[in-house]
Write an enzyme that holds these catalytic residues in place. Sequence first.
Site, PDB file in Angstrom:
ATOM      1  N   GLU A  62      13.414   0.008  -6.983  1.00 35.41           N
ATOM      2  CA  GLU A  62      12.736  -1.174  -7.515  1.00 35.41           C
ATOM      3  C   GLU A  62      12.190  -0.947  -8.930  1.00 35.41           C
ATOM      4  O   GLU A  62      12.097  -1.876  -9.713  1.00 35.41           O
ATOM      5  CB  GLU A  62      11.607  -1.606  -6.581  1.00 35.41           C
ATOM      6  CG  GLU A  62      12.070  -2.237  -5.266  1.00 35.41           C
ATOM      7  CD  GLU A  62      12.553  -3.680  -5.421  1.00 35.41           C
ATOM      8  OE1 GLU A  62      12.828  -4.123  -6.555  1.00 35.41           O
ATOM      9  OE2 GLU A  62      12.682  -4.362  -4.380  1.00 35.41           O
TER      10      GLU A  62
ATOM     11  N   SER B 179       9.913   9.188  -2.567  1.00 37.25           N
ATOM     12  CA  SER B 179       9.981   8.088  -3.536  1.00 37.25           C
ATOM     13  C   SER B 179      11.342   8.042  -4.231  1.00 37.25           C
ATOM     14  O   SER B 179      11.726   8.960  -4.946  1.00 37.25           O
ATOM     15  CB  SER B 179       8.868   8.234  -4.580  1.00 37.25           C
ATOM     16  OG  SER B 179       9.135   7.369  -5.664  1.00 37.25           O
ATOM     17  N   ARG B 180      12.035   6.932  -4.037  1.00 36.54           N
ATOM     18  CA  ARG B 180      13.348   6.771  -4.691  1.00 36.54           C
ATOM     19  C   ARG B 180      13.179   6.600  -6.189  1.00 36.54           C
ATOM     20  O   ARG B 180      14.044   6.954  -6.965  1.00 36.54           O
ATOM     21  CB  ARG B 180      14.035   5.520  -4.165  1.00 36.54           C
ATOM     22  CG  ARG B 180      14.349   5.604  -2.715  1.00 36.54           C
ATOM     23  CD  ARG B 180      14.324   4.224  -2.145  1.00 36.54           C
ATOM     24  NE  ARG B 180      14.568   4.281  -0.719  1.00 36.54           N
ATOM     25  CZ  ARG B 180      14.868   3.231  -0.006  1.00 36.54           C
ATOM     26  NH1 ARG B 180      14.967   2.055  -0.587  1.00 36.54           N
ATOM     27  NH2 ARG B 180      15.070   3.341   1.279  1.00 36.54           N
ATOM     28  N   ASN B 181      12.056   5.996  -6.589  1.00 38.23           N
ATOM     29  CA  ASN B 181      11.815   5.793  -8.016  1.00 38.23           C
ATOM     30  C   ASN B 181      11.641   7.135  -8.699  1.00 38.23           C
ATOM     31  O   ASN B 181      12.212   7.394  -9.746  1.00 38.23           O
ATOM     32  CB  ASN B 181      10.570   4.917  -8.197  1.00 38.23           C
ATOM     33  CG  ASN B 181      10.805   3.529  -7.656  1.00 38.23           C
ATOM     34  OD1 ASN B 181      11.526   2.748  -8.247  1.00 38.23           O
ATOM     35  ND2 ASN B 181      10.223   3.229  -6.494  1.00 38.23           N
TER      36      ASN B 181
ATOM     37  N   VAL C  80      17.825   0.917  -2.852  1.00 40.51           N
ATOM     38  CA  VAL C  80      17.223   0.116  -3.913  1.00 40.51           C
ATOM     39  C   VAL C  80      16.133   0.915  -4.663  1.00 40.51           C
ATOM     40  O   VAL C  80      15.263   1.525  -4.042  1.00 40.51           O
ATOM     41  CB  VAL C  80      16.693  -1.239  -3.352  1.00 40.51           C
ATOM     42  CG1 VAL C  80      15.606  -1.032  -2.326  1.00 40.51           C
ATOM     43  CG2 VAL C  80      16.168  -2.122  -4.467  1.00 40.51           C
TER      44      VAL C  80
ATOM     45  N   LYS D 166       3.749  -0.118 -10.321  1.00 43.71           N
ATOM     46  CA  LYS D 166       3.595   1.338 -10.176  1.00 43.71           C
ATOM     47  C   LYS D 166       4.956   2.030 -10.034  1.00 43.71           C
ATOM     48  O   LYS D 166       5.080   3.228 -10.327  1.00 43.71           O
ATOM     49  CB  LYS D 166       2.668   1.677  -8.998  1.00 43.71           C
ATOM     50  CG  LYS D 166       3.138   1.161  -7.647  1.00 43.71           C
ATOM     51  CD  LYS D 166       4.010   2.141  -6.947  1.00 43.71           C
ATOM     52  CE  LYS D 166       4.518   1.819  -5.629  1.00 43.71           C
ATOM     53  NZ  LYS D 166       5.531   0.990  -5.240  1.00 43.71           N
TER      54      LYS D 166
ATOM     55  N   SER E  45       2.905   3.509   1.525  1.00 41.47           N
ATOM     56  CA  SER E  45       3.497   3.483   2.865  1.00 41.47           C
ATOM     57  C   SER E  45       4.997   3.744   2.807  1.00 41.47           C
ATOM     58  O   SER E  45       5.789   2.806   2.794  1.00 41.47           O
ATOM     59  CB  SER E  45       3.259   2.101   3.478  1.00 41.47           C
ATOM     60  OG  SER E  45       3.658   1.086   2.575  1.00 41.47           O
TER      61      SER E  45
ATOM     62  N   ALA F 114       8.471   4.310   4.291  1.00 39.72           N
ATOM     63  CA  ALA F 114       9.071   3.944   5.576  1.00 39.72           C
ATOM     64  C   ALA F 114       9.316   5.187   6.439  1.00 39.72           C
ATOM     65  O   ALA F 114       9.107   5.160   7.655  1.00 39.72           O
ATOM     66  CB  ALA F 114      10.383   3.217   5.321  1.00 39.72           C
TER      67      ALA F 114
ATOM     68  N   GLY G  49       0.837  -1.202   0.000  1.00 37.85           N
ATOM     69  CA  GLY G  49       0.000   0.000   0.000  1.00 37.85           C
ATOM     70  C   GLY G  49       0.865   1.241   0.000  1.00 37.85           C
ATOM     71  O   GLY G  49       2.098   1.158  -0.038  1.00 37.85           O
TER      72      GLY G  49
HETATM   73  N1  LIG Z   1      11.229   2.066   1.695  1.00 38.93           N
HETATM   74  C1  LIG Z   1       9.918   2.022   1.695  1.00 38.93           C
HETATM   75  O1  LIG Z   1       9.264   3.014   2.063  1.00 38.93           O
HETATM   76  C2  LIG Z   1       9.179   0.791   1.276  1.00 38.93           C
HETATM   77  C3  LIG Z   1       7.810   0.711   1.503  1.00 38.93           C
HETATM   78  C4  LIG Z   1       7.126  -0.432   1.118  1.00 38.93           C
HETATM   79  C5  LIG Z   1       7.810  -1.476   0.514  1.00 38.93           C
HETATM   80  N2  LIG Z   1       9.133  -1.374   0.300  1.00 38.93           N
HETATM   81  C6  LIG Z   1       9.817  -2.511  -0.335  1.00 38.93           C
HETATM   82  O2  LIG Z   1      10.623  -3.171   0.637  1.00 38.93           O
HETATM   83  C7  LIG Z   1      11.786  -3.753   0.022  1.00 38.93           C
HETATM   84  C8  LIG Z   1      13.021  -3.266   0.763  1.00 38.93           C
HETATM   85  O3  LIG Z   1      13.100  -1.871   0.553  1.00 38.93           O
HETATM   86  P1  LIG Z   1      13.862  -0.866   1.522  1.00 38.93           P
HETATM   87  O4  LIG Z   1      13.355   0.478   1.192  1.00 38.93           O
HETATM   88  O5  LIG Z   1      13.783  -1.315   2.934  1.00 38.93           O
HETATM   89  O6  LIG Z   1      15.345  -1.025   0.979  1.00 38.93           O
HETATM   90  P2  LIG Z   1      16.649  -0.217   1.353  1.00 38.93           P
HETATM   91  O7  LIG Z   1      17.255   0.287   0.112  1.00 38.93           O
HETATM   92  O8  LIG Z   1      16.349   0.760   2.456  1.00 38.93           O
HETATM   93  O9  LIG Z   1      17.584  -1.342   1.952  1.00 38.93           O
HETATM   94  C9  LIG Z   1      17.983  -2.392   1.191  1.00 38.93           C
HETATM   95  C10 LIG Z   1      18.422  -3.464   2.172  1.00 38.93           C
HETATM   96  O10 LIG Z   1      18.691  -4.633   1.422  1.00 38.93           O
HETATM   97  C11 LIG Z   1      19.819  -5.267   1.967  1.00 38.93           C
HETATM   98  N3  LIG Z   1      20.436  -6.099   0.961  1.00 38.93           N
HETATM   99  C12 LIG Z   1      21.257  -5.741  -0.041  1.00 38.93           C
HETATM  100  N4  LIG Z   1      21.635  -6.819  -0.752  1.00 38.93           N
HETATM  101  C13 LIG Z   1      21.018  -7.869  -0.176  1.00 38.93           C
HETATM  102  C14 LIG Z   1      21.004  -9.259  -0.453  1.00 38.93           C
HETATM  103  N5  LIG Z   1      21.679  -9.761  -1.472  1.00 38.93           N
HETATM  104  N6  LIG Z   1      20.264 -10.070   0.345  1.00 38.93           N
HETATM  105  C15 LIG Z   1      19.511  -9.550   1.351  1.00 38.93           C
HETATM  106  N7  LIG Z   1      19.492  -8.239   1.665  1.00 38.93           N
HETATM  107  C16 LIG Z   1      20.239  -7.419   0.905  1.00 38.93           C
HETATM  108  C17 LIG Z   1      20.709  -4.146   2.423  1.00 38.93           C
HETATM  109  O11 LIG Z   1      21.526  -4.639   3.417  1.00 38.93           O
HETATM  110  C18 LIG Z   1      19.698  -3.105   2.927  1.00 38.93           C
HETATM  111  O12 LIG Z   1      19.427  -3.287   4.284  1.00 38.93           O
HETATM  112  C19 LIG Z   1      11.733  -3.302  -1.449  1.00 38.93           C
HETATM  113  O13 LIG Z   1      11.195  -4.330  -2.236  1.00 38.93           O
HETATM  114  C20 LIG Z   1      10.778  -2.107  -1.442  1.00 38.93           C
HETATM  115  O14 LIG Z   1      10.081  -1.929  -2.657  1.00 38.93           O
HETATM  116  C21 LIG Z   1       9.847  -0.271   0.675  1.00 38.93           C
END
Ligand SMILES: NC(=O)c1ccc[n+]([C@@H]2O[C@H](COP(=O)([O-])OP(=O)(O)OC[C@H]3O[C@@H](n4cnc5c(N)ncnc54)[C@H](O)[C@@H]3O)[C@@H](O)[C@H]2O)c1
Length: 333
Positions: A277, A250-252, A275, A187, A134, A136, A132
């Site tokens: 995505e 939004s990083r994207n 990351v 998205k 959201s 972080a 959704g």
């Molecule tokens: N950031 C947000 O607001 C948010 C919200 C909802 C969903 N998401 C989703 O959650 C997922 C994680 O996003 P994030 O924002 O926490 O990422 P981030 O960029 O903050 O962190 C990435 C993490 O991945 C870890 N990592 C790197 N390589 C790895 C590997 N090979 N194996 C396991 N871990 C590894 C790193 O250590 C780091 O802690 C993504 O799919 C993102 O789309 C993020």
Amino acid sequence: MKISVIGSGAWGTALSLLLLENGNDVTLWSYFKKECEAMEQTRENPFLKGIPIPEKLRLTSDLSCAGGADAVIFAVPSFAVRETAKKLAPILSPKTVIISVAKGIEKDTSLRMSQVIDEELHGSNIVAALSGPSHAEEVGRRIPTACVSACPDIEVAEWVQDMFMNERFRVYTSSDIIGVELGAALKNVIALCAGCCDGMGFGDNTKAMLMTRGLTEIARVGEKMGGRKETFAGLAGMGDLIVTCTSNHSRNRRAGLLIGGGMSPQEAMKQVGAVVEGYYAAASGFAMAQKCGVEMPITEATYSVLYKEAPLRETFTSLMTRAKRHELEESWL
Ligand SMILES: NC(=O)c1ccc[n+]([C@@H]2O[C@H](COP(=O)([O-])OP(=O)(O)OC[C@H]3O[C@@H](n4cnc5c(N)ncnc54)[C@H](O)[C@@H]3O)[C@@H](O)[C@H]2O)c1
């Protein structure tokens, strides 16, 4: 409840804090030992500056923390979901419910993240998804947010709803895990494209067009893949699209802004430093559209810019000058 959050990026950390607040026994696992040690020292995640990590939240880089857990949250980036699930397979107890919060589609297989996990666990555990609008950064600050907990078994979706829900985090349920996961992943491509348009100096009209037509193509492919069209009008579809296309968190969108300003896609990914995505989803979304014979013009254009060195402005012009259509000809409603 005993919960292990796998992945200590921004999202894994924010969700750990939420689950801790809800009275659970939570352990947060880091892929990099150094990441874990730094958080232990500073009691802060560098992606969530100013949000303290309480002592009660256990930090580890030992995956065995997932053994015997009631729930395991998959919060690693989508490219790492398969390898993480493979490593977890011998550790997990079959009673553990897996909740995927990663937003992506596997490139070569077009599988959703819950399917990738299911494959690696050989169907031994129930897998749900939470998604959704959201960010972080906002959930970590207890800013009111709503998400969807999705699982074909609605009782599991409700169990997940109870686990996450509190006065600042509202959770709805859905049995349409396909629609929820596809909306979440695709998205990000539209948001990257919206960022490019902002970077090129285009306006609000452009963004509204991209969001509306972007949702149309997401829903079109989503329905073809077995999702319900109504899901795309909900939090995991339209909701997440709105927040990702418009927010500075939004990083994207940020990556797109840099590309729109003239940076190469590779440099832009490096500069964002976390990351992105949408970069991966552009390739997997494009492959999925080709496989199932569905038109996804915005995704295809974004893919060409990111991976084929297509010139941004010309690509956008060709998007604007596609063959004429009735608006509802390609509608998903
Ligand atoms: N950031 C947000 O607001 C948010 C919200 C909802 C969903 N998401 C989703 O959650 C997922 C994680 O996003 P994030 O924002 O926490 O990422 P981030 O960029 O903050 O962190 C990435 C993490 O991945 C870890 N990592 C790197 N390589 C790895 C590997 N090979 N194996 C396991 N871990 C590894 C790193 O250590 C780091 O802690 C993504 O799919 C993102 O789309 C993020």
